[in-house]
Enzyme design. Structure first.
Site: not given
Ligand SMILES: Nc1ncnc2c1ncn2[C@@H]1O[C@H](COP(=O)(O)OP(=O)(O)O)[C@@H](O)[C@H]1O
Ligand SMILES: [Mg+2]
Length: 309
Positions: A193-195, A199
């Protein structure tokens, strides 16, 4: 004896974000000192941070280079250790130890380099290749993507007409959101969800490894949006926002073998949710939208439009 840990200025400033942030930041030096002692770690470099975590380079008694990550206690990161444990270092940073009560993890140390300096299209190819490694059947403990989308869709349906988001786009996102919530394919896969570019870090075991998941049981097609809205200045500087966004989008879905329509619909939904949260933040603070929030909403609308015709 370990010296007291100095929390970097950039993280200390987050105390402004509310009493839970301020309380955690107040506790953080002692909390970190305790963890270093309990896990027999020695500090081995300057502390780093992201938005909501302190990351300290450390060494184990055997001399292994690791980092200690201590996160703000929040729902989003509650299951980070479970996802990393499940992935077992396959495409991701390796988890060596976790204390879920203290939101603390000992992780394999990776390099400083992330995907920020690569050509964005090349970065999209790399990230698309990592999707297939991390998109495994979801763990039963995870919250579902649809439980969130249900809530956000309800909030979106109540967005005041005065909000600077085209009504047509709001209605589209509400309708798509409802369809996704009703669709069994929207859950069941563990997603990050936060790629985005920051990251993914360079490693020794593999060239690139994923860090910092906010895992839920969801749909792989939810994943691409952060690769579109980050590194925005380059898209603007290229002089053709629509083409810049679409090139990233098509690279991601082609390389990952995602369904184009489904991925596009999630991008629209996510971008409108981002705009909604900016409106809600300003409302909560009892003020109008500031310049940064207006720019961000304009950007969200531009991404949502660019992936459509
Ligand atoms: N395993 C690691 N090895 C080396 N540096 C790391 C590692 N994990 C995180 N970092 C550094 O700390 C920063 C913040 O960590 P991250 O897990 O992304 O937390 P946040 O949720 O705050 O973004 C990263 O951007 C990176 O610079
Ligand atoms: Mg991060």
């Amino acid at each position: 004896m370990t010296a007291a840990v100095e929390v970097p200025e950039g993280l200390r400033e987050q105390a402004e974000l509310g009493p839970n942030w301020a309380a955690w930041l107040e506790r953080l030096p002692a909390l970190t000192t305790d963890l270093l002692a309990d896990w027999q770690l020695s500090v081995d470099g300057e502390p780093m941070h992201g938005f909501c975590a302190l990351v300290i380079p450390v060494r184990t008694p055997a001399g292994r280079a690791c980092v200690l990550k201590v996160h703000l206690p929040d729902e989003e990161s509650e299951h980070e250790h479970l996802a990393l444990q499940r992935w077992h270092g396959n495409g991701t940073v390796q988890l060596l130890r976790a204390d879920p009560h203290r939101f603390a993890m000992l992780l394999e140390r990776l390099h400083e380099d992330d995907l920020e300096d690569l050509w964005d299209v090349e970065a999209c190819e790399i990230v698309a290749g990592l999707y297939s490694r991390i998109h495994v059947p979801a763990l039963p403990q995870l919250r579902t993507l649809t439980s969130y989308v249900d809530r956000w869709t309800t909030a979106l349906a109540g967005l005041p007409r005065s909000a600077p988001v085209p009504r047509r786009l709001v209605e589209q996102a509400v309708s798509l959101g409802r369809d996704f919530v009703a669709d069994p394919a929207s859950v069941g896969t563990m997603i990050h969800t936060d790629l985005h570019y920051e990251n993914v870090l360079a490693g020794d075991r593999e060239p690139w490894l994923v860090i910092d998941p906010k895992p839920v049981s969801g749909d792989p097609h939810y994943e691409p949006a952060p690769m579109l809205w980050n590194r925005w200045d380059e898209i603007v500087d290229s002089g053709n926002v629509r083409e810049g966004v679409r090139r990233r989008f098509h690279t991601l879905i082609d390389a990952a073998g995602l369904d184009e329509d489904r991925a596009r619909d999630w991008v629209v939904v996510r971008m409108v949710h981002n705009a909604l949260w900016a409106v809600e933040d300003a409302e909560r603070a009892g003020r109008g939208l500031d310049a940064d929030e207006r720019d961000w909403i304009t950007q969200c609308i531009a991404v949502a439009k660019a992936v459509q015709d």
